[in-house]
Enzyme design. Structure first.
Site, PDB file in Angstrom:
ATOM      1  N   ASP A 265      15.085 110.755  20.468  1.00  8.27           N
ATOM      2  CA  ASP A 265      15.912 109.152  21.229  1.00  8.27           C
ATOM      3  C   ASP A 265      14.208 108.716  20.701  1.00  8.27           C
ATOM      4  O   ASP A 265      12.888 109.408  20.728  1.00  8.27           O
ATOM      5  CB  ASP A 265      15.608 109.448  22.831  1.00  8.27           C
ATOM      6  CG  ASP A 265      16.655 108.080  23.369  1.00  8.27           C
ATOM      7  OD1 ASP A 265      16.302 107.126  22.262  1.00  8.27           O
ATOM      8  OD2 ASP A 265      17.093 108.303  23.581  1.00  8.27           O
TER       9      ASP A 265
HETATM   10  C1  BGC Z   1      17.943 104.772  23.293  1.00  2.00           C
HETATM   11  C2  BGC Z   1      19.484 105.643  22.390  1.00  2.00           C
HETATM   12  C3  BGC Z   1      18.796 104.350  21.107  1.00  2.00           C
HETATM   13  C4  BGC Z   1      17.481 104.060  20.569  1.00  2.00           C
HETATM   14  C5  BGC Z   1      16.885 102.841  19.919  1.00  2.00           C
HETATM   15  C6  BGC Z   1      16.680 104.375  22.671  1.00  2.00           C
HETATM   16  O1  BGC Z   1      16.121 103.614  24.067  1.00  2.00           O
HETATM   17  O2  BGC Z   1      17.335 105.779  24.601  1.00  2.00           O
HETATM   18  O3  BGC Z   1      20.662 105.836  23.046  1.00  2.00           O
HETATM   19  O4  BGC Z   1      20.142 104.639  20.255  1.00  2.00           O
HETATM   20  O5  BGC Z   1      16.656 103.369  21.672  1.00  2.00           O
HETATM   21  O6  BGC Z   1      17.951 101.995  20.315  1.00  2.00           O
END
Ligand code: BGC
Length: 740
Positions: A265
């Site tokens: 993530d």
């Molecule tokens: C979120 C993810 C997301 C990623 C990219 C993160 O803060 O938890 O679900 O895909 O950001 O935007």
């Protein structure tokens, strides 16, 4: 030149040309098997080129191998539509004017359809939008379990039941990937809250992990064939999940045989050594305005960049291990942008809007109806609409699933469209919730400012209600901080902004009150007995208003079912202590600790087993028609059983009912939930029509996970098959025995 020399030269040129043709590199030859292409590409790469592939090169891309013509991988949020383009290094919008997508309904809305075909349709459409926009990896779907109703991201997930989420994630993944786009299933794993999501360790036993929190992920991988998995921000049993050895190496890759790519993530990678050794393949979002401070030359400072190269050069890391990561990344490239069959995708097509409308409508849940719905106002009647959610655009907000859409039909406009020719539609706001109209620079263009006081707003609504023939309340939550929103959890399950008092006040002056709750997570409804009808709608995307009005007016006969329990009060739930949620921290400790003391008893598994009343049970949802389940039976078939019954539409409207099969273990040696969902089928019937519904189950459906044996165990003895139309509305109970 003499003719003989000319001939010789030409022949040599030809031989070279032919030779070149026959030595076309295997990795560029799409007719060659995937693994041969991977090995061939890998054999041509330098150490530096390999390492470059294992981390971000911009906010949403990771490097390819330009020298070899291997393209970079482009990643995009999210589960509900294709995120607008952002700047190279920042979360901020790039300001493109051609990146407004079709907004599909939130995943909780999809889950409420209980319809595998619609999940496939969703995957097909969103995958096509991603491909059209040149994206290789779609960051979704999210399938974390609804452990607490307060989780701010409940709207992005598929409810509280692992079987339901597992059955729905598979077609979604297949649909996305049929477009040559990898579905990146997230957030792996036990990431069930937003409060301190990057600093909390979820601590639980293997039985709880395997029975509740892993099954949907396992299905996504083994049945859906997911090509990518995103590690989550939190820790599990003390180790960060983007490099959690047990989750990524032992379970995902070894036990389940996942051959795709593990992506962190954004900012979830925290340690050089663990990032290398514990199953992470691509590190994203660590620096540059992400979760950590930006440094100069930031991408080179990623854990899997220069620190990795140094370790490889001085022998603390092996190239063999690096090759393992690069193989997975190359596989992803050859499955997506360099796939044998080219895909082109499509964007904001009429078909996509039609799919969004259908899915949104099919997931709307009719919770209660005394006959007031469907709404068919007589000519000249007055329909008063009260509530901010009738007007507020809701595709924006919520965090990373925030979208810029080409169109969003709000409920109020759809009501005007449906009723203006015969009835007057008047809107009263009733309360002020969230006046934000710009989210991460996506501008809705609405004016949500309000000069009236809260008291005035309430009294204006009540006054208008006195003269109305129908009062249609459209409120609930929204996607602002503290509501259905990434990064924050809710504090309570009561409606915010004084809505409970407003609904009570309206109920006191009308006996024609329809309440529509738009939310992505459970809310308490202390006024439920006073409303004539209650409808649970969701963030329905581009076509949300049309879908809602389709259901309210009977153009669509409601068939959605709750994918989670609607409790009467937060305190009734399984979470009783701070150590369970939101976690505790001892003096001197670095991370918060959270203990899943409730074990497997979340959602209806808790309420049913404890015999606690709820407002509306898991699986509940009414129709404008009536259905009967008859002649239920369980018959031995091979090593398992066939459970069947006849579903009949006994009403006078065509519609669908979801037949649900729960299994109850009567004689277990461990504490087990009163019942667990093991099958469902959504059946569409004309009035008077009937159909036999069959479910095949086997010993696996009777089993629980034995932590000591590290195996699923089906214990011989008595079981019951329960067939019904919700977890509480069981129409047939059939005992059967498992003799082994
Ligand atoms: C979120 C993810 C997301 C990623 C990219 C993160 O803060 O938890 O679900 O895909 O950001 O935007």
């Amino acid at each position: 030149m003499k003719p003989s020399i000319l001939f010789l030269t030409l022949s040599m040129l030809l031989i070279t040309a032919c030779g070149q043709q026959s030595v076309k590199p295997v990795y560029l030859d799409s007719s060659k098997p995937l693994e041969d292409r991977v090995e061939d590409a890998l054999s041509r790469m330098t150490l530096e080129e390999k390492v470059a592939m294992t981390h971000a090169q911009s906010k949403f891309s990771s490097a390819g191998v330009p020298r070899l013509g291997i393209p970079e991988l482009w990643h995009t949020d999210g589960p509900h539509g294709i995120r607008p383009e952002v700047l190279w290094d920042e979360w901020d919008q790039a300001g493109w004017t051609n990146d407004s997508c079709t907004a599909f309904p939130a995943l909780i809305n999809l889950a409420a359809t209980w319809d595998r075909d619609l999940s496939r349709l969703y995957g097909d459409c969103i995958g096509a939008e991603a491909r059209y926009r040149g994206k290789d990896i779609l960051l979704g779907p999210g399938i974390n379990m609804g452990r607490t109703p307060l989780n701010g991201r409940t709207f992005e997930y598929m409810g509280e039941d692992p079987y339901l989420a597992g059955e729905l994630v598979v077609p979604y993944v297949r649909g996305v990937q049929s477009n040559g786009v990898a579905a990146c299933v997230k957030h792996f794993a036990v990431n069930n809250q937003e409060v301190r999501r990057t600093a909390t360790s979820s601590n639980l036993d293997d039985r709880t992990l395997y029975e509740i929190y892993l099954p949907a992920f396992r299905k996504a991988v083994q049945e859906g064939g997911a090509w990518a998995i995103m590690g989550s921000y939190n820790l599990y049993n003390g180790q960060f999940n983007c490099h959690n050895k047990k989750l990524l190496c032992d379970i995902l890759k070894d036990e389940w045989g996942f051959d795709g790519v593990v992506i962190s993530d954004w900012g979830g990678c925290r340690d050089d050594e663990e990032a290398i050794t514990n199953g992470l393949d691509i590190e994203m979002g660590t620096w540059t305005n992400g979760l950590r401070g930006a440094a100069s030359d930031s991408y080179s400072n990623y854990h899997l960049a220069n620190p990795y190269l140094e370790r490889l050069r001085d022998g603390r890391a092996t190239e063999e291990e690096l090759d393992g990561k690069v193989r997975r990344i190359l596989r992803t490239v050859f499955r997506t942008s360099m796939a044998p069959e080219p895909h082109y995708g499509s964007f904001t097509s009429p078909e996509h809007y039609a799919a969004a409308r259908k899915i949104a409508a099919e997931g709307i849940v009719l919770l209660k109806n005394d006959g007031i719905l469907p709404l068919r106002p007589q000519s000249g009647s007055r329909v008063l609409v009260v509530g901010e959610n009738a007007y507020k655009m809701m595709v924006v907000g919520g965090g990373s699933s925030n979208l810029k859409t080409k169109r969003e039909v709000i409920p109020l406009d759809a009501l005007h469209e449906a009723f203006d020719s015969k009835a007057s539609v008047v809107w009263e706001r009733g309360y002020v919730g969230d006046t934000t109209t710009v989210y991460n620079k996506v501008v809705t263009g609405q004016d949500l400012s309000e000069s009236r006081s809260a008291g005035q707003l309430l009294s204006d609504a009540v006054t208008a209600a006195r003269d109305a023939d129908y009062v249609l309340y459209i409120g609930g939550l929204n996607k602002s901080k503290g509501q259905d929103n990434e990064g924050t959890d809710r504090e309570d399950i009561l409606l915010p902004y004084g809505q409970d008092a407003l609904i009570e006040a309206l109920a006191a002056v009308t006996d024609k009150l329809v309440v529509v709750n738009i939310s992505g997570s459970p809310v308490a409804m202390p006024w439920a007995s006073k409303a004539n009808a209650i409808v649970q709608a969701w963030y329905g995307g581009s076509e949300s208003g049309h879908a809602l009005v389709d259901v309210l007016t009977g153009v669509v006969n409601p068939s959605g079912k709750l994918p989670f329990t609607m409790p009467l009060a937060l305190a009734d739930g399984p979470i009783k202590t701070e150590r369970q949620y939101p976690g505790v921290k001892e003096e001197g400790e670095k991370w918060w600790q959270e203990y899943y003391d409730e074990g497997v008893f979340i959602g209806y598994r808790w309420y049913d087993t404890q015999g606690i009343d709820v407002q509306y049970p898991f699986g509940h949802g009414l129709s404008y028609s009536t259905f009967e389940l008859r002649d239920a039976s369980v018959k031995r078939s091979g090593k398992g059983w066939t459970v069947s019954a006849t579903l009949a539409n006994t009403g006078d409207v065509a519609g669908a009912e979801v037949v649900q099969l729960y299994i109850s273990d009567v004689e277990a040696s461990v504490a087990r939930p009163a019942k667990e969902l093991k099958g469902f089928a959504k059946i569409y019937l004309e009035p008077g029509e009937k159909r036999r519904v069959k479910f095949d189950i086997g010993p696996d459906d009777l089993s629980w996970f034995d932590t000591e044996k590290h195996a699923w165990v089906a214990e011989p003895g008595a079981f019951r098959a329960l067939l019904g139309t919700s977890s509480a509305d069981i129409r047939a109970e059939i005992p059967f025995n498992y003799d082994k």
